[in-house]
Every structure is written in C-alpha cells, then in structure tokens.
Motif scaffolding. Structure first.
Motif, short mmCIF file in Angstrom:
data_model
loop_
_atom_site.label_atom_id
_atom_site.label_comp_id
_atom_site.label_asym_id
_atom_site.label_seq_id
_atom_site.Cartn_x
_atom_site.Cartn_y
_atom_site.Cartn_z
N SER A 98 -3.19 5.30 2.48
CA SER A 98 -4.23 4.27 2.49
C SER A 98 -5.03 4.42 3.77
O SER A 98 -4.52 4.80 4.82
N LYS B 168 0.82 -1.21 0.00
CA LYS B 168 0.00 0.00 0.00
C LYS B 168 0.86 1.26 0.00
O LYS B 168 0.51 2.27 -0.62
N ILE C 198 -6.43 3.01 -1.37
CA ILE C 198 -5.53 4.14 -1.62
C ILE C 198 -6.39 5.32 -2.08
O ILE C 198 -7.23 5.18 -2.97
#
Length: 367
Positions: free
Chosen positions: A65, A26, A70
């Motif tokens: 995130s 992420k 995201i």
C-alpha cells in the motif's frame, strides 16, 4: 514456480477457527480465536498473559500500500515477492532487541510461521507515535511553506531539506477518527500536540497522564536502539512510526507495550549512510516506492491531494505497474531485512498451504 505463486495477496480466507469476522487491513488480517482456543493455547504454550486474555492470529500479506491504496503489478502480481516475510523478520528482530535491552514487551506471543504472529488483545493508544531524526517528508513540505510550528514544536529558521535535526522530535498524529476532543480534528492521521494529548489523555486511551511520558520514553528508547543497530550496518534511521497499547500479564498487572510493527521499511525511512555522506538519498524503505509512483504518473497531485481520493483509488485499481518496479521494491525489502537480521529471507513456494498445515498440526486451530 511462477513469481505470482510465491505472493500471498489474499490473507483473510484461511480456515482458522473463529466465531468473529476476520478483520483485514491494508497488509495484515486478524483472526480472533474462540475463548476456548485462547485459553487452551495460553495453558499449553505457557504464554505470560491472563488466562482469559483473548488471542488472535495475525497473518501478514505481500500486498503493498502507498498513498492509502493497494497497488498491483503486471503479469498477475498482486503484491511484492518476499515483502511479508521481510517485514515480519525485521519486526521480530527489533522486538527481540528491545527485550534484550530491557525495554517494554510487544503484543507478540508466538511466531508459528514467517508470515504469522499469535498476539494478545491490547487496548490501543489512539496515537501514531512518530519520531523524526531528520527533516524530510511532510515535515519538510510544511517547513518549506513557511510553517515553523509542527505538532506544537517550534522549529528554528535555516533548516535544509534532509538535514539532521538538532534533536529527536516526537510529532504525533491521530490513529483513527477521534470525536468530541476539543482542538483535535475529527480525521485520521492529523497532526496533534502534546498539549492535545494531555488535555484529552482518556480520549487517546491513556490510563493516566503519567503514561504520556512513558510512551515518549519508550518511543525514544526504541528509536535509539534501532538507530544504533542500523548504524552498525551502514544505514541511517531517519524517521519512524510506533504504536502502543495496554495489556495485562498473568498476574493481572497492566503494562504499556509496543504494538503493530516496528522499524520496518513500511513504517520507517531508512537511508544508506555512505550515499547520504556523498550527498545522495538512497531509500531502503517504502519511500522509494512512493517516489516511483510520484514519478510514474503524469499528475502526482492525485497521490498527494486527499481531496482527490476517488481519482487515486481509480489510479491504483486500473493500473498494473511494471514488473521491474515490483522487483525493485522486492529487492529493497529483502535487502534491508537481510542486512538487519544477518540472515537470508527464504521465499515460500506456497505460504498459505504452509500456514494452514502448521496451525492445524502444531496449534490445533484448523478443523
């Protein structure tokens, strides 16, 4: 310089020499070095690891995130200015403080650039090691519904939201989906008990049952070191998530270390102490951004209900957040990082170009 130009949003396309696929999470991307480059750097830099240890370049980004998605902003903002540098600076500060206090090492061997770590390969413990000093978040939501057993811990009656707990509690959850462990749901990030860990210690990647107590000791010690240091700058360390793993040193001895990041605004709740004493919660962590998202969208259940993940993904994909919201979270990250480290976090004008230059000229990792 446009604000968007200072953001490192894509970090898996750097020309770092590797013969394995780049792993992109992420926030961070991991480039595994070739065996030759790993061995060369261990010899050249004198890293305290076995000569055949695999090494990786870990590059952070400015992506943000929350709720497993995201998020992006208007005007082409694909991340939060300064977030990556702030996260790394905070982790670096705490890892050094752990060393100064005689705690365990981390997976970090070198810091070539504010966005970059050189790390050693570790065998991860498959546990999100969570420590809580206050009742808030998911623990409070469960308590409010009447649950009094949380991760196998009996909670007393009469607790109030955001109250300091009688003692620091360890409330672990799974890291990844673990299969075939009786009593452990086959799902990521689900609560588990110490009894689950003891019963399946090998399934969680522990080398011995004795190391369960060692990880708990390191979690508590790390929490207390950070908590004391934050108190010195008027902040409360509310709760956090640590990760642990095993590495071998130059002599071949296995040791348990801290992994990933520690005590950052991404992995922890941090509250302003003076505001808390006046009855207010002021978040100096990503929790403030989560609260913004819950208030920003008309149906917050989409963000909280795991069964609505497809709707949530569409929400993140199709909505550019106001620039003011992105700047607010940037100020939060930079502000708490500067409080913790005592230094100004400088924003890079072209972080990707800087990273490539340093890894090429000083580490010989770019052709």
């Amino acid at each position: 310089m446009r604000l968007a130009d200072s953001i490192l949003a894509v970090n898996d396309d750097l020309p770092i020499r590797t013969n394995l696929p780049v792993h992109s999470g992420k926030v961070r991307s991991v480039y595994w070095l070739t065996e030759q480059d790993s061995r060369r750097l261990i010899e050249e830099k004198g890293y305290d690891v076995a000569i055949d240890s695999p090494l990786a370049i870990m590059v952070i980004s400015d992506r943000i995130s929350a709720f497993d998605c995201i998020w992006q902003g208007e005007n082409g903002l694909k991340g939060v200015p300064g977030k990556g540098a702030a996260l790394n600076a905070v982790s670096n500060h705490w890892f050094q403080l752990f060393k100064d206090n005689g705690l365990a090492d981390s997976h970090i061997l070198d810091i070539p650039h504010p966005f970059v770590w050189i790390v050693q390969k570790a065998k991860p413990i498959m546990i999100e090691a969570i420590a809580r000093g206050y009742i808030t978040g998911s623990m409070w939501r469960a308590y409010e519904k009447g649950e009094r057993d949380f991760c196998g811990i009996a909670l007393p009656e009469g607790l109030k939201k955001d109250q300091k707990l009688p003692e620091l509690l360890i409330t672990p959850s799974t890291k990844g989906i673990l299969k075939g462990l009786d009593g452990v749901p086959e799902a990521d990030d689900v609560n588990i008990t110490r009894a689950n860990i003891e019963e399946h210690f090998e399934g969680f990647n522990f080398s011995s049952t004795d190391d369960i107590a060692q990880y708990e000791k390191l979690l508590k010690e790390g929490f207390n070191v950070i908590s004391d240091a934050l108190a010195d700058v008027g902040q409360i360390f509310v709760d956090t998530k640590f990760e642990f793993g095993y590495v071998s040193d130059k002599a071949g001895n296995e040791k348990l270390i801290y992994m990933d990041e520690v005590g950052t605004p991404d992995s922890s709740r941090i509250w302003d102490e003076s505001e808390f004493n006046n009855g207010n919660i002021v978040e100096n962590s990503k929790e403030g951004f989560r609260q913004f998202l819950l208030n920003h969208f008309p149906d917050p259940d989409i963000l909280l209900n795991k069964e609505r993940m497809s709707e949530r993904s569409a929400l993140a994909r199709n909505n550019a957040l106001p620039v003011d919201a992105i700047i607010d979270i940037s100020n939060t990250y930079l502000g708490i990082a500067e409080k913790i480290t005592g230094r100004k976090i400088e924003l890079s004008q072209n972080p990707k170009e800087e990273i490539v230059e340093i890894l090429k000229t000083q580490y010989g990792l770019v052709d």
